[in-house]
Design an enzyme around this catalytic site. Structure first.
Site, mmCIF file in Angstrom:
data_model
loop_
_atom_site.group_PDB
_atom_site.id
_atom_site.type_symbol
_atom_site.label_atom_id
_atom_site.label_comp_id
_atom_site.label_asym_id
_atom_site.label_seq_id
_atom_site.Cartn_x
_atom_site.Cartn_y
_atom_site.Cartn_z
ATOM 1 N N HIS A 170 0.830 -1.193 0.000
ATOM 2 C CA HIS A 170 0.000 0.000 0.000
ATOM 3 C C HIS A 170 0.868 1.248 0.000
ATOM 4 O O HIS A 170 2.031 1.226 0.402
ATOM 5 C CB HIS A 170 -0.953 0.014 1.201
ATOM 6 C CG HIS A 170 -0.285 0.315 2.512
ATOM 7 N ND1 HIS A 170 -0.155 1.588 3.016
ATOM 8 C CD2 HIS A 170 0.285 -0.514 3.427
ATOM 9 C CE1 HIS A 170 0.460 1.532 4.186
ATOM 10 N NE2 HIS A 170 0.747 0.284 4.457
ATOM 11 N N CYS A 171 0.277 2.370 -0.485
ATOM 12 C CA CYS A 171 0.924 3.676 -0.409
ATOM 13 C C CYS A 171 0.041 4.560 0.466
ATOM 14 O O CYS A 171 -0.700 4.055 1.306
ATOM 15 C CB CYS A 171 1.126 4.273 -1.798
ATOM 16 S SG CYS A 171 -0.408 4.514 -2.716
ATOM 17 N N ALA A 172 0.092 5.860 0.295
ATOM 18 C CA ALA A 172 -0.651 6.763 1.178
ATOM 19 C C ALA A 172 -2.157 6.598 1.055
ATOM 20 O O ALA A 172 -2.891 6.776 2.029
ATOM 21 C CB ALA A 172 -0.262 8.209 0.874
ATOM 22 N N THR A 173 -2.632 6.238 -0.145
ATOM 23 C CA THR A 173 -4.093 6.189 -0.348
ATOM 24 C C THR A 173 -4.584 4.880 -0.967
ATOM 25 O O THR A 173 -5.775 4.600 -0.913
ATOM 26 C CB THR A 173 -4.541 7.335 -1.288
ATOM 27 O OG1 THR A 173 -3.838 7.206 -2.539
ATOM 28 C CG2 THR A 173 -4.245 8.697 -0.675
ATOM 29 N N ARG A 174 -3.692 4.087 -1.559
ATOM 30 C CA ARG A 174 -4.140 2.952 -2.366
ATOM 31 C C ARG A 174 -3.592 1.623 -1.853
ATOM 32 O O ARG A 174 -2.449 1.520 -1.418
ATOM 33 C CB ARG A 174 -3.680 3.110 -3.821
ATOM 34 C CG ARG A 174 -3.969 4.455 -4.435
ATOM 35 C CD ARG A 174 -3.436 4.519 -5.851
ATOM 36 N NE ARG A 174 -3.389 5.885 -6.342
ATOM 37 C CZ ARG A 174 -2.976 6.225 -7.548
ATOM 38 N NH1 ARG A 174 -2.571 5.305 -8.393
ATOM 39 N NH2 ARG A 174 -2.960 7.492 -7.918
#
Length: 469
Positions: free
Chosen positions: A26-30
């Site tokens: 995952h990243c900041a939003t996804r």
């Protein structure tokens, strides 16, 4: 069973079950998933899961948007159900095998520069705060004038604002070695060599106070403070060279021979060939950027503000990091940020209009938080979850971004940093520009909101689109 656990189970089932999922990160939003067979994904089922703000394939990954904070909790639930977690770097290596050469190149470019951005964000905030503190109006509140500021305080602020750019080649070379499979510390040392105090200072040479060293009577050798491309290219070649040397050196000698040869060969190439060639190219790119931003009548703001979020949809927007870094390094300001913040704000305005106009409780619950996310600088939930899904709101957002960008360009707004926009971006305009910055954001948001409310969305349109889908 918690709501997030239920969402994780529904998501796994909609993507084709555990057997179809190779890894998850995952990243900041996804949430980013590597899958075996994309045909097994039930797209409509994924999009109708609670808290999902959009889902799509990009960069060889199936990316499901949950938003800041939520994505971390969903990731924990997904991995607790037995799926294999992986780092973004590991997934990037897998994803790098897919796509065209241009897509892979742009993806690698983003992988190199994204980890450097936090340092440059902090530097931009320091610049903004220094601009605020040193304003005559602010000093007058404390009964002071600019002459009352001590040299030691000025020196302290210079340490905060100049360090990241002085050692930028070290950061770039470190990150490039990391992405292209070299040893990051060797890249770091190579980058530090490019800004060695033993070399003529790049800014001193540019100002005419210092002369470059001349080798063989025609090769100018200087330090590369604040430079990007020479370190980037040297990092790519250096990482690949290190791997080739390591394959050929006996294991017993690897620790000694590999870093020795890598650094010796690469600093020679960097100073005598890569540096002079790509620093010249860097100057050409900078001159071209400045020329475009200087177009009369706000044309550059109109075009960039209108097109920026289209570029975000393609996922290649990180390539513009180079331009922003160059602007900040050369001029200490960044007019590009002032324009793109309008494009970001406008998508939030369009999503806000959808959220307030719709009678659908689920769409309200999606659109309103998505608009807040956009106002905090992250547009993916608003774009993929709302605006693109219904089409017209996205177009109205582009129009709002173009209008805000036009006014921003006409007013000559210039940020002190990069990478943060809209509400957080106010910190980059504390040097007397804050009211104008708020104005251009309100123009972008207001126009996108009004157009979406009047022409861009109705619940009837929503029903027609969902019936077709």
């Amino acid at each position: 069973m918690s709501e997030n656990r239920k969402i994780a189970e529904e998501l796994i089932q909609a993507i084709g079950g555990e057997e179809n999922i190779v890894s998850v990160a995952h990243c900041a939003t996804r949430l980013r998933l590597m899958v075996n067979d994309k045909e097994k994904i039930d797209q409509s089922k994924v999009e109708n899961i609670n808290k999902v703000k959009g889902a799509f394939f990009n960069s060889g990954q199936y990316q499901v948007i949950f938003g800041t904070g939520t994505v971390n909790r969903i990731y924990e639930e997904v991995t607790s159900l037995g799926l294999e977690g992986s780092s973004k770097a590991e997934q990037a290596k897998e994803a790098a095998k897919s796509g065209t050469f241009l897509q892979r190149a742009i993806r690698s470019f983003g992988d190199v520069f994204v980890p450097i951005i936090p340092a440059l964000v902090a530097t931009g905030l320091f610049m903004g705060l220094r601009g605020l503190v040193l304003q005559e109006e602010i000093l007058a509140l404390f009964g002071m004038t600019p002459d009352d500021i001590s040299e030691n305080f000025i020196l302290f602020t210079q340490i905060l604002t100049d360090t990241a750019f002085i050692f930028l080649p070290a950061l770039v070379a470190w990150s490039t070695f990391r992405v292209f499979g070299g040893t990051p510390t060797i890249g770091l040392i190579l980058g530090l060599m490019l800004v060695s105090p033993a070399l003529p200072n790049a800014w001193g040479v540019a100002g005419g106070d210092v002369q470059p060293l001349e080798f063989f009577g025609f090769i100018p050798v200087v330090g590369y403070q604040g430079s990007v491309l020479p370190a980037f290219i040297a990092g790519i070649i250096g990482a690949k060279l290190e791997r080739q040397i390591r394959k050929r050196v006996p294991e017993a000698l690897d620790l000694i021979v590999t870093p020795f040869l890598t650094l010796l060969i690469m600093i020679t190439l960097a100073l005598f060939m890569i540096g002079p060639i790509f620093h010249s190219l860097e100057n050409i790119i900078l001159d071209g950027t400045v020329a475009v931003l200087s177009w009369p009548l706000g044309i550059s703001g109109l075009l960039i503000g209108g097109l920026n979020q289209l570029i975000v949809v393609t996922g290649v927007h990180h390539i513009f990091n180079l331009l922003e870094i160059q602007l900040l390094e050369e001029f200490g300001n960044n007019p590009y940020n002032a324009i793109i913040t309008c494009s970001v704000a406008a998508q939030g305005g369009a999503a806000l209009a959808v959220g307030l106009k719709t009678k659908s409780a689920k769409l309200k619950a999606l659109a309103l938080p998505s608009s807040l996310s956009a106002f905090l600088g992250i547009t993916e939930p608003a774009i993929f979850g709302v605006n693109l899904r219904y089409g017209k709101p996205f177009i109205m957002g582009l129009i709002g971004g173009a209008a805000g960008g036009l006014v921003s360009s006409l007013l000559g707004l210039k940020a002190t940093g990069m990478a943060i926009t809209v509400i957080p971006g106010t910190l980059l305009y504390l040097n007397g520009q804050i009211l104008l910055y708020i104005l251009v954001n309100l123009i972008a948001i207001g126009l996108a909101f009004a157009l979406t409310w009047m022409f861009g969305y109705t619940d009837k349109m929503k029903e027609e689109i969902e019936q077709k889908g």
